[in-house]
Design a protein around this motif. Structure first.
Motif, PDB file in Angstrom:
ATOM      1  N   CYS A 110       0.909  -1.238  -0.067  1.00  0.00           N
ATOM      2  CA  CYS A 110      -0.104   0.113   0.021  1.00  0.00           C
ATOM      3  C   CYS A 110       0.858   1.270  -0.127  1.00  0.00           C
ATOM      4  O   CYS A 110       0.601   2.053  -0.747  1.00  0.00           O
ATOM      5  CB  CYS A 110      -1.010  -0.195   1.353  1.00  0.00           C
ATOM      6  SG  CYS A 110      -2.276  -1.162   1.066  1.00  0.00           S
ATOM      7  N   ALA A 111       1.885   1.079   0.574  1.00  0.00           N
ATOM      8  CA  ALA A 111       2.871   2.536   0.818  1.00  0.00           C
ATOM      9  C   ALA A 111       3.531   2.500  -0.638  1.00  0.00           C
ATOM     10  O   ALA A 111       3.793   3.795  -0.746  1.00  0.00           O
ATOM     11  CB  ALA A 111       3.854   2.009   1.814  1.00  0.00           C
ATOM     12  N   GLU A 112       3.722   1.581  -1.194  1.00  0.00           N
ATOM     13  CA  GLU A 112       4.396   1.552  -2.679  1.00  0.00           C
ATOM     14  C   GLU A 112       3.312   2.473  -3.628  1.00  0.00           C
ATOM     15  O   GLU A 112       3.905   3.096  -4.364  1.00  0.00           O
ATOM     16  CB  GLU A 112       4.718   0.357  -3.091  1.00  0.00           C
ATOM     17  CG  GLU A 112       5.827  -0.364  -2.718  1.00  0.00           C
ATOM     18  CD  GLU A 112       6.311  -1.456  -3.248  1.00  0.00           C
ATOM     19  OE1 GLU A 112       5.657  -2.201  -4.171  1.00  0.00           O
ATOM     20  OE2 GLU A 112       7.233  -2.047  -2.652  1.00  0.00           O
ATOM     21  N   HIS A 113       2.129   2.310  -3.216  1.00  0.00           N
ATOM     22  CA  HIS A 113       1.240   2.981  -4.208  1.00  0.00           C
ATOM     23  C   HIS A 113       0.432   4.418  -3.493  1.00  0.00           C
ATOM     24  O   HIS A 113      -0.392   4.810  -4.043  1.00  0.00           O
ATOM     25  CB  HIS A 113      -0.202   2.005  -4.260  1.00  0.00           C
ATOM     26  CG  HIS A 113       0.378   0.792  -5.139  1.00  0.00           C
ATOM     27  ND1 HIS A 113       0.844  -0.300  -4.524  1.00  0.00           N
ATOM     28  CD2 HIS A 113      -0.182   0.665  -6.739  1.00  0.00           C
ATOM     29  CE1 HIS A 113       1.011  -1.095  -6.057  1.00  0.00           C
ATOM     30  NE2 HIS A 113       0.605  -0.665  -6.988  1.00  0.00           N
ATOM     31  N   GLY A 114       1.427   4.665  -2.541  1.00  0.00           N
ATOM     32  CA  GLY A 114       0.995   6.135  -1.896  1.00  0.00           C
ATOM     33  C   GLY A 114       0.090   5.908  -0.513  1.00  0.00           C
ATOM     34  O   GLY A 114      -0.072   7.185  -0.123  1.00  0.00           O
ATOM     35  N   THR A 115      -0.515   5.068  -0.276  1.00  0.00           N
ATOM     36  CA  THR A 115      -1.192   5.092   1.180  1.00  0.00           C
ATOM     37  C   THR A 115      -0.362   4.833   2.305  1.00  0.00           C
ATOM     38  O   THR A 115       0.342   3.794   2.390  1.00  0.00           O
ATOM     39  CB  THR A 115      -2.131   3.789   1.073  1.00  0.00           C
ATOM     40  OG1 THR A 115      -3.025   4.042   0.026  1.00  0.00           O
ATOM     41  CG2 THR A 115      -3.021   4.041   2.498  1.00  0.00           C
ATOM     42  N   ARG A 116      -0.195   5.803   3.198  1.00  0.00           N
ATOM     43  CA  ARG A 116       0.752   5.824   4.189  1.00  0.00           C
ATOM     44  C   ARG A 116      -0.196   5.854   5.497  1.00  0.00           C
ATOM     45  O   ARG A 116      -1.315   5.949   5.482  1.00  0.00           O
ATOM     46  CB  ARG A 116       1.628   7.068   4.201  1.00  0.00           C
ATOM     47  CG  ARG A 116       2.470   7.340   2.971  1.00  0.00           C
ATOM     48  CD  ARG A 116       3.899   7.224   3.263  1.00  0.00           C
ATOM     49  NE  ARG A 116       4.553   7.635   1.909  1.00  0.00           N
ATOM     50  CZ  ARG A 116       5.049   6.666   1.112  1.00  0.00           C
ATOM     51  NH1 ARG A 116       4.477   5.505   1.191  1.00  0.00           N
ATOM     52  NH2 ARG A 116       5.738   7.010  -0.045  1.00  0.00           N
ATOM     53  N   SER A 167      -6.064   2.624   9.656  1.00  0.00           N
ATOM     54  CA  SER A 167      -5.228   3.676   9.590  1.00  0.00           C
ATOM     55  C   SER A 167      -5.419   4.681  11.031  1.00  0.00           C
ATOM     56  O   SER A 167      -4.696   5.633  11.156  1.00  0.00           O
ATOM     57  CB  SER A 167      -5.798   4.775   8.512  1.00  0.00           C
ATOM     58  OG  SER A 167      -7.197   5.093   8.898  1.00  0.00           O
TER      59      SER A 167
END
Length: 101
Positions: A75-81, A98
């Motif tokens: 998810c972080a690779e796709h922008g979700t942090r 989250s």
């Protein structure tokens, strides 16, 4: 004629009045309390079901902590942090959230 001074006569009047009320002279209060208890129990069950739906049933389940952490990385690779994983108290699996701990 006024009110009788005899206690037995007054007790008969009180008993007659209470019999008109029903429910042992409580005027239906037993029924009101029973209905309120049933409503409260139904509400608690609905609340628990809503919590289950929100916390478990509507989320992806991961079988291990490592799988959940891998999903967080993807998810972080796709922008979700800002995601974290947690062990579910309902199913025993792992979910993502989250919300801060």
């Amino acid at each position: 004629m006024g009110k009788s001074r005899k206690p037995s006569a007054n007790m008969k009047k009180v008993a007659a009045f209470k019999s008109q009320l029903g429910d042992g002279g409580l005027g239906g209060l037993d029924d009101i309390f029973a209905r309120e208890e049933e409503r409260s129990e139904r509400q608690a069950v609905e609340h628990d079901e809503a919590l289950y739906e929100k916390a478990c049933a509507s989320k992806n389940r991961y079988s291990s902590h490592a799988d959940a952490e891998e999903a967080i990385r993807l998810c972080a690779e796709h922008g979700t942090r800002g995601l974290r994983s947690y062990k579910c108290r309902y199913c025993g699996g792992w979910h993502l959230t989250s919300k801060p701990q």
